[in-house]
Design a protein around this motif. Sequence first.
Motif, PDB file in Angstrom:
ATOM      1  N   ARG A 112      30.676 -66.775  53.391  1.00 26.32           N
ATOM      2  CA  ARG A 112      31.609 -66.540  54.436  1.00 26.32           C
ATOM      3  C   ARG A 112      32.531 -65.826  53.711  1.00 26.32           C
ATOM      4  O   ARG A 112      33.212 -66.379  52.529  1.00 26.32           O
ATOM      5  CB  ARG A 112      32.172 -67.457  55.440  1.00 26.32           C
ATOM      6  CG  ARG A 112      31.035 -68.192  56.069  1.00 26.32           C
ATOM      7  CD  ARG A 112      31.822 -69.067  57.309  1.00 26.32           C
ATOM      8  NE  ARG A 112      30.771 -70.027  57.616  1.00 26.32           N
ATOM      9  CZ  ARG A 112      30.951 -71.005  58.384  1.00 26.32           C
ATOM     10  NH1 ARG A 112      32.255 -71.562  58.469  1.00 26.32           N
ATOM     11  NH2 ARG A 112      30.072 -72.160  58.497  1.00 26.32           N
ATOM     12  N   GLY A 123      36.357 -53.033  46.108  1.00 22.97           N
ATOM     13  CA  GLY A 123      35.352 -53.555  44.936  1.00 22.97           C
ATOM     14  C   GLY A 123      35.686 -55.314  45.036  1.00 22.97           C
ATOM     15  O   GLY A 123      35.001 -56.094  44.620  1.00 22.97           O
ATOM     16  N   PHE A 159      26.238 -57.551  50.604  1.00 25.26           N
ATOM     17  CA  PHE A 159      25.047 -58.687  50.379  1.00 25.26           C
ATOM     18  C   PHE A 159      24.028 -58.281  50.012  1.00 25.26           C
ATOM     19  O   PHE A 159      23.267 -58.644  48.939  1.00 25.26           O
ATOM     20  CB  PHE A 159      24.866 -59.507  51.655  1.00 25.26           C
ATOM     21  CG  PHE A 159      26.303 -60.499  51.829  1.00 25.26           C
ATOM     22  CD1 PHE A 159      26.479 -61.393  50.884  1.00 25.26           C
ATOM     23  CD2 PHE A 159      26.817 -60.437  53.102  1.00 25.26           C
ATOM     24  CE1 PHE A 159      27.743 -62.295  51.101  1.00 25.26           C
ATOM     25  CE2 PHE A 159      27.763 -61.100  53.651  1.00 25.26           C
ATOM     26  CZ  PHE A 159      28.157 -62.176  52.577  1.00 25.26           C
TER      27      PHE A 159
HETATM   28  C1  LIG Z   1      32.575 -57.466  54.051  1.00 24.44           C
HETATM   29  C2  LIG Z   1      33.834 -57.489  53.332  1.00 24.44           C
HETATM   30  C3  LIG Z   1      34.419 -58.717  52.730  1.00 24.44           C
HETATM   31  C4  LIG Z   1      33.470 -56.329  52.101  1.00 24.44           C
HETATM   32  O1  LIG Z   1      34.909 -56.440  51.326  1.00 24.44           O
HETATM   33  P1  LIG Z   1      35.085 -54.914  50.151  1.00 24.44           P
HETATM   34  O2  LIG Z   1      36.350 -55.339  49.590  1.00 24.44           O
HETATM   35  O3  LIG Z   1      35.294 -53.762  51.231  1.00 24.44           O
HETATM   36  O4  LIG Z   1      33.725 -54.900  49.707  1.00 24.44           O
HETATM   37  P2  LIG Z   1      33.450 -53.931  48.531  1.00 24.44           P
HETATM   38  O5  LIG Z   1      34.557 -52.803  48.346  1.00 24.44           O
HETATM   39  O6  LIG Z   1      32.858 -54.646  47.360  1.00 24.44           O
HETATM   40  O7  LIG Z   1      32.318 -52.871  48.953  1.00 24.44           O
HETATM   41  C5  LIG Z   1      32.066 -52.811  50.251  1.00 24.44           C
HETATM   42  C6  LIG Z   1      31.180 -51.414  50.464  1.00 24.44           C
HETATM   43  O8  LIG Z   1      30.702 -51.347  51.888  1.00 24.44           O
HETATM   44  C7  LIG Z   1      30.894 -50.067  52.100  1.00 24.44           C
HETATM   45  N1  LIG Z   1      30.971 -50.043  53.523  1.00 24.44           N
HETATM   46  C8  LIG Z   1      31.940 -50.450  54.549  1.00 24.44           C
HETATM   47  N2  LIG Z   1      31.770 -50.241  55.690  1.00 24.44           N
HETATM   48  C9  LIG Z   1      30.611 -49.530  55.822  1.00 24.44           C
HETATM   49  C10 LIG Z   1      29.720 -49.044  56.794  1.00 24.44           C
HETATM   50  N3  LIG Z   1      30.280 -48.863  58.182  1.00 24.44           N
HETATM   51  N4  LIG Z   1      28.703 -48.167  56.370  1.00 24.44           N
HETATM   52  C11 LIG Z   1      28.287 -48.098  55.207  1.00 24.44           C
HETATM   53  N5  LIG Z   1      28.818 -48.679  54.288  1.00 24.44           N
HETATM   54  C12 LIG Z   1      30.001 -49.265  54.325  1.00 24.44           C
HETATM   55  C13 LIG Z   1      32.307 -49.611  51.412  1.00 24.44           C
HETATM   56  O9  LIG Z   1      32.181 -48.150  51.321  1.00 24.44           O
HETATM   57  C14 LIG Z   1      31.975 -50.258  49.982  1.00 24.44           C
HETATM   58  O10 LIG Z   1      30.998 -49.545  49.176  1.00 24.44           O
HETATM   59  P3  LIG Z   1      31.351 -48.705  47.902  1.00 24.44           P
HETATM   60  O11 LIG Z   1      31.681 -49.724  46.851  1.00 24.44           O
HETATM   61  O12 LIG Z   1      30.403 -47.591  47.715  1.00 24.44           O
HETATM   62  O13 LIG Z   1      32.657 -47.984  48.426  1.00 24.44           O
HETATM   63  C15 LIG Z   1      34.876 -56.850  54.244  1.00 24.44           C
HETATM   64  O14 LIG Z   1      34.540 -55.470  54.603  1.00 24.44           O
HETATM   65  C16 LIG Z   1      35.475 -57.638  55.382  1.00 24.44           C
HETATM   66  O15 LIG Z   1      36.255 -58.402  54.929  1.00 24.44           O
HETATM   67  N6  LIG Z   1      34.829 -57.480  56.484  1.00 24.44           N
HETATM   68  C17 LIG Z   1      35.159 -58.416  57.587  1.00 24.44           C
HETATM   69  C18 LIG Z   1      34.758 -59.795  57.568  1.00 24.44           C
HETATM   70  C19 LIG Z   1      32.961 -59.685  57.514  1.00 24.44           C
HETATM   71  O16 LIG Z   1      32.445 -58.927  57.907  1.00 24.44           O
HETATM   72  N7  LIG Z   1      32.490 -60.964  56.831  1.00 24.44           N
HETATM   73  C20 LIG Z   1      31.091 -61.056  56.600  1.00 24.44           C
HETATM   74  C21 LIG Z   1      30.706 -62.441  57.566  1.00 24.44           C
HETATM   75  S1  LIG Z   1      30.240 -63.483  56.190  1.00 24.44           S
END
Ligand SMILES: CC(C)(COP(=O)(O)OP(=O)(O)OC[C@H]1O[C@@H](n2cnc3c(N)ncnc32)[C@H](O)[C@@H]1OP(=O)(O)O)[C@@H](O)C(=O)NCCC(=O)NCCS
Length: 191
Positions: A112, A123, A159
Amino acid sequence: MTSSIRNITARYPKEVELRDGTPATFQTFEDDDREDMLEFTRGLDEDVLLFLREDITSPATVDAWLAEVTTGDTFTIIARVEGHIVGYCSLHTEPARWTRPARWTRHIGEIRINVDSNYRGTGMGGLLAAEIRQIAPALGVTKLSAQMTVDQEGARVVFERLGFRYQATLEGWVIDRDGNARDLVIMSCDL
Ligand SMILES: CC(C)(COP(=O)(O)OP(=O)(O)OC[C@H]1O[C@@H](n2cnc3c(N)ncnc32)[C@H](O)[C@@H]1OP(=O)(O)O)[C@@H](O)C(=O)NCCC(=O)NCCS
């Protein structure tokens, strides 16, 4: 605490760098982090809070989470930037697996993750998830799972990059805070 968890916790604190060079620190989640964690969870965007599996803005939930960390059923890394928690990633395993090791899903750990909206796309999520993936085998986990609603696209991206593949969609499996049913997507990765 088991010896394997003790060995893993010796890796922290660990300094990492976000894509733009911002320094961050990964630490294990401990009792002293309780108030900072509540500050972090209470600052999460409404759209994130809508989909929380548990109400982690509640002190009781954070206390239960810390209790699971103490028993070793949950392992959590928190990320701090300039002292503030800006994200976390957890590995949840079968409750009481140390004392009741015969459960048939004892090899599965569920990831999670949550990152502050100001740090998304930096990142951070990828680094946190990779960190947990790396330590999971030492905790006896050979298969990782992740659950998200279909709307949580950023999670799917993170993931997939780590080698997770789509497993199933469970229709109407979760209800959000507003009481609306959502489809749940399950992804997994063999270690
Ligand atoms: C999932 C999560 C942790 C990712 O964190 P993050 O710091 O943005 O992760 P990263 O920067 O390593 O990578 C995210 C990538 O997803 C991409 N992305 C985000 N939203 C997107 C969308 N709607 N469509 C396509 N790509 C998307 C980003 O552009 C990024 O890609 P990039 O590296 O090419 O720029 C964050 O979005 C989050 O906290 N979400 C809410 C909680 C959640 O969804 N948890 C998952 C359930 S376990």
